[in-house]
Design an enzyme around this catalytic site. Structure first.
Site, PDB file in Angstrom:
ATOM      1  CB  SER A 129      -0.881  -0.026   1.257  1.00 41.59           C
ATOM      2  OG  SER A 129      -1.531   1.214   1.422  1.00 41.59           O
ATOM      3  CE1 TYR A 153      -3.721  -2.549   5.555  1.00 45.79           C
ATOM      4  CE2 TYR A 153      -3.345  -0.250   4.988  1.00 45.79           C
ATOM      5  CZ  TYR A 153      -3.569  -1.555   4.601  1.00 45.79           C
ATOM      6  OH  TYR A 153      -3.632  -1.869   3.263  1.00 45.79           O
ATOM      7  CE  LYS A 157      -0.950  -4.673   2.903  1.00 42.87           C
ATOM      8  NZ  LYS A 157      -1.757  -5.924   2.721  1.00 42.87           N
TER       9      LYS A 157
HETATM   10  P1  NAD Z   1     -11.075  -6.944   1.028  1.00 48.34           P
HETATM   11  O1  NAD Z   1     -11.341  -6.859   2.499  1.00 48.34           O
HETATM   12  O2  NAD Z   1     -12.193  -6.717   0.095  1.00 48.34           O
HETATM   13  O3  NAD Z   1     -10.454  -8.370   0.695  1.00 48.34           O
HETATM   14  C1  NAD Z   1      -9.576  -9.036   1.567  1.00 48.34           C
HETATM   15  C2  NAD Z   1      -9.928 -10.512   1.498  1.00 48.34           C
HETATM   16  O4  NAD Z   1      -9.041 -11.207   2.385  1.00 48.34           O
HETATM   17  C3  NAD Z   1     -11.352 -10.783   1.979  1.00 48.34           C
HETATM   18  O5  NAD Z   1     -12.033 -11.601   1.046  1.00 48.34           O
HETATM   19  C4  NAD Z   1     -11.170 -11.495   3.323  1.00 48.34           C
HETATM   20  O6  NAD Z   1     -12.180 -12.450   3.581  1.00 48.34           O
HETATM   21  C5  NAD Z   1      -9.797 -12.136   3.149  1.00 48.34           C
HETATM   22  N1  NAD Z   1      -9.107 -12.350   4.426  1.00 48.34           N
HETATM   23  C6  NAD Z   1      -8.917 -11.449   5.419  1.00 48.34           C
HETATM   24  N2  NAD Z   1      -8.254 -12.025   6.421  1.00 48.34           N
HETATM   25  C7  NAD Z   1      -7.999 -13.306   6.060  1.00 48.34           C
HETATM   26  C8  NAD Z   1      -7.343 -14.391   6.680  1.00 48.34           C
HETATM   27  N3  NAD Z   1      -6.818 -14.289   7.901  1.00 48.34           N
HETATM   28  N4  NAD Z   1      -7.254 -15.575   6.000  1.00 48.34           N
HETATM   29  C9  NAD Z   1      -7.793 -15.703   4.768  1.00 48.34           C
HETATM   30  N5  NAD Z   1      -8.453 -14.707   4.144  1.00 48.34           N
HETATM   31  C10 NAD Z   1      -8.544 -13.522   4.782  1.00 48.34           C
HETATM   32  O7  NAD Z   1      -9.852  -5.954   0.727  1.00 48.34           O
HETATM   33  P2  NAD Z   1      -9.329  -5.390  -0.659  1.00 48.34           P
HETATM   34  O8  NAD Z   1      -9.730  -3.978  -0.785  1.00 48.34           O
HETATM   35  O9  NAD Z   1      -9.634  -6.336  -1.745  1.00 48.34           O
HETATM   36  O10 NAD Z   1      -7.758  -5.392  -0.368  1.00 48.34           O
HETATM   37  C11 NAD Z   1      -6.962  -6.506  -0.689  1.00 48.34           C
HETATM   38  C12 NAD Z   1      -5.531  -6.260  -0.252  1.00 48.34           C
HETATM   39  O11 NAD Z   1      -5.043  -5.076  -0.841  1.00 48.34           O
HETATM   40  C13 NAD Z   1      -5.334  -6.102   1.259  1.00 48.34           C
HETATM   41  O12 NAD Z   1      -4.166  -6.795   1.620  1.00 48.34           O
HETATM   42  C14 NAD Z   1      -5.144  -4.613   1.442  1.00 48.34           C
HETATM   43  O13 NAD Z   1      -4.309  -4.347   2.557  1.00 48.34           O
HETATM   44  C15 NAD Z   1      -4.475  -4.226   0.142  1.00 48.34           C
HETATM   45  N6  NAD Z   1      -4.728  -2.819  -0.246  1.00 48.34           N
HETATM   46  C16 NAD Z   1      -6.012  -2.411  -0.453  1.00 48.34           C
HETATM   47  C17 NAD Z   1      -6.258  -1.088  -0.813  1.00 48.34           C
HETATM   48  C18 NAD Z   1      -7.671  -0.586  -1.023  1.00 48.34           C
HETATM   49  O14 NAD Z   1      -7.874   0.630  -1.029  1.00 48.34           O
HETATM   50  N7  NAD Z   1      -8.667  -1.451  -1.223  1.00 48.34           N
HETATM   51  C19 NAD Z   1      -5.194  -0.199  -0.958  1.00 48.34           C
HETATM   52  C20 NAD Z   1      -3.887  -0.652  -0.747  1.00 48.34           C
HETATM   53  C21 NAD Z   1      -3.672  -1.986  -0.393  1.00 48.34           C
HETATM   54  C1  WQD Z   2      -9.694   9.715   0.204  1.00 51.42           C
HETATM   55  C2  WQD Z   2      -9.942  11.177   0.529  1.00 51.42           C
HETATM   56  C3  WQD Z   2     -10.552  11.585   2.814  1.00 51.42           C
HETATM   57  C4  WQD Z   2     -14.402   9.645   2.888  1.00 51.42           C
HETATM   58  C5  WQD Z   2      -7.261   4.655   2.257  1.00 51.42           C
HETATM   59  C6  WQD Z   2      -6.305   4.035   3.227  1.00 51.42           C
HETATM   60  C7  WQD Z   2      -5.057   3.605   2.514  1.00 51.42           C
HETATM   61  C8  WQD Z   2      -5.406   2.703   1.325  1.00 51.42           C
HETATM   62  C9  WQD Z   2      -6.430   3.313   0.439  1.00 51.42           C
HETATM   63  C10 WQD Z   2      -5.274   0.412   2.026  1.00 51.42           C
HETATM   64  C11 WQD Z   2      -9.350  11.597   1.884  1.00 51.42           C
HETATM   65  C12 WQD Z   2     -11.671  11.963   1.884  1.00 51.42           C
HETATM   66  C13 WQD Z   2     -13.183  10.132   2.478  1.00 51.42           C
HETATM   67  C14 WQD Z   2     -15.454  10.554   3.164  1.00 51.42           C
HETATM   68  C15 WQD Z   2     -13.993  12.363   2.565  1.00 51.42           C
HETATM   69  N1  WQD Z   2      -5.959   1.460   1.773  1.00 51.42           N
HETATM   70  N2  WQD Z   2     -12.983  11.466   2.329  1.00 51.42           N
HETATM   71  N3  WQD Z   2     -15.203  11.891   2.984  1.00 51.42           N
HETATM   72  O1  WQD Z   2      -7.545   7.637   3.132  1.00 51.42           O
HETATM   73  O2  WQD Z   2      -6.501   8.107   0.848  1.00 51.42           O
HETATM   74  O3  WQD Z   2      -6.642   5.799   1.669  1.00 51.42           O
HETATM   75  O4  WQD Z   2      -7.568   3.715   1.218  1.00 51.42           O
HETATM   76  O5  WQD Z   2      -4.093   0.261   1.968  1.00 51.42           O
HETATM   77  O6  WQD Z   2      -4.245   2.954   3.440  1.00 51.42           O
HETATM   78  O7  WQD Z   2      -5.987   4.993   4.231  1.00 51.42           O
HETATM   79  O8  WQD Z   2      -8.696   6.890   0.965  1.00 51.42           O
HETATM   80  O9  WQD Z   2     -11.004   6.901   0.143  1.00 51.42           O
HETATM   81  O10 WQD Z   2     -10.623   6.886   2.636  1.00 51.42           O
HETATM   82  O11 WQD Z   2     -10.094   8.948   1.336  1.00 51.42           O
HETATM   83  O12 WQD Z   2     -13.814  13.585   2.455  1.00 51.42           O
HETATM   84  O13 WQD Z   2     -16.558  10.185   3.552  1.00 51.42           O
HETATM   85  O14 WQD Z   2     -11.356  11.370   0.649  1.00 51.42           O
HETATM   86  O15 WQD Z   2     -10.444  12.493   3.873  1.00 51.42           O
HETATM   87  O16 WQD Z   2      -8.855  12.886   1.749  1.00 51.42           O
HETATM   88  P1  WQD Z   2      -7.311   7.219   1.735  1.00 51.42           P
HETATM   89  P2  WQD Z   2     -10.183   7.334   1.288  1.00 51.42           P
END
Ligand code: NAD
Ligand code: WQD
Length: 351
Positions: A129, A153, A157
């Site tokens: 991330s 978190y 990562k």
């Molecule tokens: P999500 O919660 O939709 O999917 C995660 C999946 O992992 C789920 O299906 C959940 O059931 C499974 N899971 C959680 N814990 C588990 C465990 N202990 N054993 C087996 N399965 C497990 O999340 P997502 O948005 O698809 O994100 C996927 C990955 O990408 C995560 O590792 C997250 O940290 C990373 N990531 C997401 C974002 C984002 O904004 N969505 C941004 C950066 C990084």
């Molecule tokens: C985006 C912008 C909020 C909701 C998050 C995680 C990051 C990564 C991606 C996993 C910000 C603003 C949001 C609302 C708002 N995930 N906002 N009103 O915070 O950039 O990233 O998701 O790795 O770790 O922190 O994304 O979509 O939450 O926010 O004004 O109701 O929108 O303040 O500026 P963020 P976000």
């Protein structure tokens, strides 16, 4: 290739499963379903024209922390690659449940990586991330920037990146890439598959989409006093299908370099568009494309939010040849197609 996809029933995982299947790969999903259900995988199977539970796409329901529960399934599948999405993903929640975040994201990553290598995987992609860069990162930030995550978190990562380097170094010829995602949004263009957060969406665009369906009366904009062009925060939003395709490209690139005797290959790549968009610009784009009106109320900044986050994306483009293709219009159009058809997520809409 035979690809193990941990967390494949989640938002990013299920979209990537579609792309992997369409490219001809066979997929085994390992997911505890703690964050959802089998519904996204059933849709992924439908979109790719395969059966869930067949040779092309199978599911083992198990926790990545418990290898005894999935070792036999992995050995039977004999993965050539692993894409590791499974984990907990909320920075805010990680403040109240830090031990769970380290247990799943760090301990779980160590356990599943060791099991996947033992079962034959030689190519590994990790869902990292942008949050690992922390709140003082330069804009745009490249992969050589110092890491300084500010939440449990984010630290989990970054630790998982270290864990994967160490575990993969125990086996010859493993190709490993940390993919540091910026802000993934949007849905499959069919409107059949999308993000289905539990409870009140914490992220911007899922919340905006639910204001449009009438689930919430207004969007709270968390801060309009940032030093940006319109005062709202800037993020690097990337379409989930572009992100999914980045995995396909990275897998192919790494797989071409793997094999016994090969030098270990480890890469860190930002996965974004390299273009910053403000919160107000995203809201306006959503209104223009969908015709919906999103009432906004500016409130205080959310704790921990940074003014601006944007990726430098030259490294992955130069090495792998992948670059995001879809613009903000495509992101909001596809998000709305999904949300309009499924106002309450997978529990509603056309079966
Ligand atoms: P999500 O919660 O939709 O999917 C995660 C999946 O992992 C789920 O299906 C959940 O059931 C499974 N899971 C959680 N814990 C588990 C465990 N202990 N054993 C087996 N399965 C497990 O999340 P997502 O948005 O698809 O994100 C996927 C990955 O990408 C995560 O590792 C997250 O940290 C990373 N990531 C997401 C974002 C984002 O904004 N969505 C941004 C950066 C990084
Ligand atoms: C985006 C912008 C909020 C909701 C998050 C995680 C990051 C990564 C991606 C996993 C910000 C603003 C949001 C609302 C708002 N995930 N906002 N009103 O915070 O950039 O990233 O998701 O790795 O770790 O922190 O994304 O979509 O939450 O926010 O004004 O109701 O929108 O303040 O500026 P963020 P976000």
């Amino acid at each position: 290739m035979r690809v193990l996809v941990t967390g494949g029933a989640g938002y990013l995982g299920s979209h990537t499963v579609v792309v992997l299947l369409e490219a001809g790969h066979d997929v085994l999903v390992l997911d505890s379903l703690v964050a959802g259900s089998t519904a996204p995988l059933e849709r992924a199977a439908e979109l790719a024209g395969v059966a869930l539970g067949g040779r092309r796409l199978d599911l083992v329901v198990a926790d990545i922390r418990c290898p005894a529960d999935y070792r036999a399934a992995l050995e039977a599948f004999a993965p050539e690659a692993m894409v590791h999405f499974a984990g907990l993903k909320s920075p805010a929640e990680s403040l109240s449940r830090p031990a769970d975040y380290y247990d799943v994201n760090v301990g779980g990553t160590a356990a599943v990586a060791a099991a996947a290598l033992a079962a034959g995987a030689r190519t590994v992609l990790f869902s990292s991330s942008a949050t690992v860069y922390g709140d003082r990162a330069p804009v745009p930030v490249d992969e050589t920037a110092p890491t300084d995550p500010v939440s449990p978190y984010g630290r989990s990562k970054l630790m998982a990146e270290h864990v994967l380097r160490d575990v993969c170094a125990t086996t010859d010829g493993v190709g490993l890439a940390m993919l540091r995602y910026f802000n993934p949004v949007g849905a499959h263009p069919s409107g059949r598959l999308g993000e289905d957060p539990r409870g009140v969406p914490a992220n911007l665009m899922p919340f905006v989409a639910r204001v449009a369906t009438g689930a919430y009366p207004e969007l709270q904009v968390f801060g309009a006093d940032f030093p940006t062009r319109d005062g709202s925060a800037v993020r690097d939003f990337i379409h989930v299908m572009d992100l999914a395709e980045a995995h396909l490209a990275a897998l192919a690139w790494l797989a071409a370099r793997r094999g016994d005797g090969a030098e270990p290959t480890t890469r860190v790549w930002n996965i974004g568009r390299g273009e910053g968009v403000t919160v107000f610009e995203m809201v306006r784009a959503f209104e223009e494309v969908t015709g919906a009106r999103i009432p906004c109320r500016v409130t205080a900044r959310r704790a921990g939010d940074i003014a601006e986050s944007c990726a430098a994306v030259d490294a992955v483009e130069a090495e792998v040849g992948w670059r995001a293709r879809r613009d903000v219009t495509a992101m909001v159009r596809d998000l709305w197609a999904w949300q309009r058809a499924h106002p309450h997520g997978f529990g509603t809409g056309a079966a």
